[in-house]
Enzyme design. Sequence first.
Site, PDB file in Angstrom:
ATOM      1  CB  ALA A   1      10.042  17.315   8.789  1.00  0.00           C
ATOM      2  CE  LYS A   2       3.999  20.560   4.376  1.00  0.00           C
ATOM      3  NZ  LYS A   2       2.934  20.816   5.364  1.00  0.00           N
ATOM      4  N   GLY A   3       8.231  17.876   3.141  1.00  0.00           N
ATOM      5  CA  GLY A   3       8.868  17.364   1.942  1.00  0.00           C
ATOM      6  C   GLY A   3       8.091  17.789   0.724  1.00  0.00           C
TER       7      GLY A   3
END
Length: 417
Positions: A106-108
Site C-alpha cells: 500500500a502507499k499513502g
Amino acid sequence: MPNKKISALEVAIQQVDLAAEMLNLESGICEMLKKPTKSLIVAVPIRRDNGEINVFTGIRVQHSKARGPYKGGIRYHPDVTLEEVTALAMWMTWKCAVADIPYGGAKGGIKCNPKELSIGELERLTRRYTTMILNIIGPYQDVPAPDVYTDAQTMAWIMDTYSQFKGYLVPEVVTGKPLHLQGSEGREAATARGLTYCIDEATKHLGMKLRNATVAVQGFGKVGWNAARILDDQGCKIIALSDSKGGIYNPKGINPTKVNEHKKKTDSVMDYKGCKNITNEELLETECDILIPAAMENQITKENAGNIKTHLLAEGANGPTTPEASKILAEKGIFMIPDILANSGGVTVSYFEWVQNLHREHWTKEEVHRKLKYKMVNAFKDVFDAMKEYETDMRNAAFTLGVGRVADSIKSLGLWP
Ligand code: GLU
C-alpha cells in the site's frame, strides 16, 4: 532534475508485464496484479495558523493483500498524485514479497509542501487525514509507516488518533514510531543499513573492495544521509552528495557528518567548504564505484543512462530508474541492486517493529541488526539466483521473483466466491 517523460505508474505496469512474460503468467492474474484493490481519495481541511481554512488532497492506495496486511509509507510532497501513489503501492507489494515478509502493498500521500507548514499545521493535517482513512487501516488491515518528509512524530500522531477512536493504545497500527513509544531499535536507519548489507553482498560478487571505493549519493534525507554515514564508517570515500537544492563534489572525499551539521545550519548541503557545487544531474553522471540514488522517482532515464559512470548502482529511492534506462545500464555492464531489494530494509524492520508490538516485546539493537542482515542477505541471494535462473539482470530478476511470489499466493487462495 531530468524531464519526466514516463510516469511512475507506466513504469510499474511495464515491470509487471515483463515479469508476467518471464513467468508465463495467466493473463487474468496479470490483470489483477496491475490494478490496486482499493484507492481512497480524501479532501482534508485544516485551519492554518493564520485562521484560514485550506483543503489538501489525501490518498491511500491498497494494492494487494494476497500475502498479508497492506503495508507502506505515507509521503507529504507537492508532487503527490493518485498515479504516483498507485505505482508506489505496487512496488511495496513486490518489495514485501522479495523481502519475504508477510505483507501486501500500500502507499499513502498528502499533496502539500511540508516545508511551508508549521508543526501545529502538520499535526492537524495528519490527524484529520488519519480520521478520514481510519476505516481502512488497522494492525491486520493496513499498517502505514514513514516515507518522504514524514517521520516518527507523524507516526505518533497517527497512532494516537487511531487509539483515541478505539479507546485504548494500539501501537501496532503504524511502524516507524519513536523509540519511547514502542518503536523499534534500528528503524530510523534501517533502509540505509539494509542497502549497505546489499552493497556488501554485491561487492563480494564483483570482487570489489569497499575500502576507498568512491561513492556518490543523490538525496540527503533519512536514506541518503544514513547510507553516506555508514559507508564512510566502513572506509568508502564519499565524493558527491546532494539534496533537492543541488549537490557538492570533492574527489578527495567528503565527511558526511560534517555536511549534515552544515545542512542543519544552512538548509542545504551546497556551498560546503572545499567542495565544488554541482547539479543533481551532474551528481548522477559523476564517475564513481558506487552510485546511490536516494531521492525521488524517474531520475535515471534513457536521456542520461548512457552517461552514468559507475560499477554498482544501489537504489535507495523507489523507482529512480526507468525500464529503458535500466536496459542501457545493464548493457553497459553496471551491476544493479534494484529498489525493491536495495531499500527493503526499511519495511523489514517495520515488520520487526510490528511483531514486537503484537508480542509486547522490545528487541535490542544488536538483535534487530542481526535479523535484518539475515533477511537482506537471503533476499539478495534469492534475487541473484533468480537472475541466473531467468538469465536476466538483477532488476528483472527482482520483479519476476516478487510478482511470482504474489501470483503463487493468488493462485492458491483462489477466487472468492
Ligand atoms: N516508506 C518505506 C518504503 O518505501 C517503508 C515502508 C514501511 O515500512 O511500511 O519502503
